[in-house]
Design an enzyme around this catalytic site. Structure first.
Site, short mmCIF file in Angstrom:
data_model
loop_
_atom_site.label_atom_id
_atom_site.label_comp_id
_atom_site.label_asym_id
_atom_site.label_seq_id
_atom_site.Cartn_x
_atom_site.Cartn_y
_atom_site.Cartn_z
N ARG A 143 0.86 -1.13 0.09
CA ARG A 143 -0.09 -0.04 0.06
C ARG A 143 0.87 1.01 0.11
NH1 ARG A 143 -1.83 -3.38 4.21
NH2 ARG A 143 -4.01 -4.47 3.80
N LYS A 166 -1.53 -2.47 8.14
CA LYS A 166 -2.56 -2.03 9.10
C LYS A 166 -2.81 -2.68 10.19
CE LYS A 166 -5.74 -1.05 5.07
NZ LYS A 166 -7.35 -1.28 4.63
N HIS A 234 -2.78 2.47 -5.87
CA HIS A 234 -3.18 1.28 -5.35
C HIS A 234 -3.45 0.21 -6.38
CE1 HIS A 234 -4.73 -0.82 -1.88
NE2 HIS A 234 -5.57 -1.24 -2.37
N ARG A 237 -0.75 -2.17 -6.85
CA ARG A 237 -0.90 -3.10 -5.94
C ARG A 237 -1.83 -4.51 -6.21
NH1 ARG A 237 -0.84 -4.67 0.01
NH2 ARG A 237 -3.10 -5.05 0.70
N HIS A 260 -3.31 -9.01 4.27
CA HIS A 260 -4.91 -9.02 4.69
C HIS A 260 -5.08 -10.04 5.93
CE1 HIS A 260 -5.86 -8.48 0.03
NE2 HIS A 260 -5.56 -7.48 0.68
N TYR A 269 -9.40 -11.39 -5.88
CA TYR A 269 -8.44 -11.33 -6.95
C TYR A 269 -8.65 -12.73 -7.69
CZ TYR A 269 -6.06 -7.66 -4.95
OH TYR A 269 -5.57 -6.48 -4.24
#
Length: 292
Positions: A143, A166, A234, A237, A260, A269
């Site tokens: 990111r 994150k 983004h 990515r 994730h 995806y």
């Protein structure tokens, strides 16, 4: 060449855009000369019609031109014909891009985007910075916030990079040799010294680089290249993830590489890859147009 001079000094296009636009103009003129059996000059361009434009684009698509690249080709042709004084322009529409599912850039387009952004920079060290940053997003699936959170004391980098994502979750991502070389080149040119308390990516005045600066530069570059407006930092990515999945990476490994929290976040995806395969099927299968 007048066209090159116009691109460089009137439109202020980057060197990468200039090369691409000149190549497109040469391809169009060559096609028309073969198609009509005559020398193509400025007067001949004024008689260019929609059928010839469609025939040219069809030939380019047969050579493997993807949707994003086709949009860029049309944008370059329009700019060239406008420069030649053609008015009105043939009303050729670009290919439709489906909404809802992120469409990955091809590896070539991902690199073209990075080069387009970097070559528009005001200083050599900023050019090196932007190229290194965007190659990092595509090469390692970061990111933009994760890339900009890297600290100076993490350099020099090895083959593996530790990233904080994150919820302060850390993960390890691969660092390709070409990406690492771009990062090292940026450090060599950067006028600000790296230290434990400094960011790795500096802004023009020596403070932390803002993500908004990169987003703005990407918006400008995607317009110049004729890319879809969904092409953002983004999207690099997304492209990283889609290309890995297309080459056999399993979802669990992809989940770890992307950081994730849940597998469901990664499963989008599979839709991206299925969409790519469907495009290939429809283009190649002789009965595809009659399939529901």
């Amino acid at each position: 060449m007048e066209w090159e001079h116009h691109l460089r000094f009137s439109l202020r296009r980057s060197p990468h855009s200039i090369r691409a636009y000149i190549a497109t103009a040469h391809r169009l003129v060559t096609f028309l000369a073969q198609h009509r059996g005559e020398i193509i000059d400025k007067a001949a361009l004024h008689t260019l019609n929609l059928a010839e434009m469609r025939a040219y684009l069809a030939e380019r698509r047969q050579s493997g031109l993807a949707n994003n690249s086709a949009s860029r080709e049309i944008s370059a042709i329009r700019a060239f014909l406008t420069f030649a004084g053609v008015d009105p322009l043939p009303a050729l529409k670009g290919p439709r891009l489906k909404k809802g599912v992120p469409r990955p850039l091809s590896p070539q387009d991902a690199v073209s985007l990075a080069k387009e952004v970097s070559e528009d920079a005001a200083q050599p060290w900023i050019e090196a910075r932007d190229l290194a940053l965007l190659l990092l997003l595509y090469g390692s699936g970061l990111r933009i916030g994760e890339a900009l959170s890297l600290k100076g004391d993490q350099f020099p980098f090895g083959a593996i990079l530790r990233v904080t994502g994150k919820r302060s979750k850390t993960r390890l991502v691969p660092l390709l040799e070409k990406v690492r070389a771009a990062l090292e080149h940026y450090v060599q040119l950067c006028p600000f010294p790296l230290a434990a308390e400094t960011p790795f990516f500096f802004g023009a005045k020596g403070g932390p680089l803002s993500a908004d600066v990169i987003r703005r530069n990407v918006r400008k570059a995607r317009y110049q290249l004729g890319f879809d407006n969904k092409v953002t930092p983004h999207a690099l990515r997304h492209s990283f993830a889609s290309h890995l999945l297309g080459r056999g990476a399993d979802l669990r490994s992809l989940q770890e590489l992307l950081g994730h929290a849940s597998l469901s976040s990664t499963q989008i995806y599979t839709a991206v890859d299925a969409a790519r395969l469907l495009d290939v099927y429809r283009a190649a299968h002789p009965r595809a147009e009659r399939e529901p």
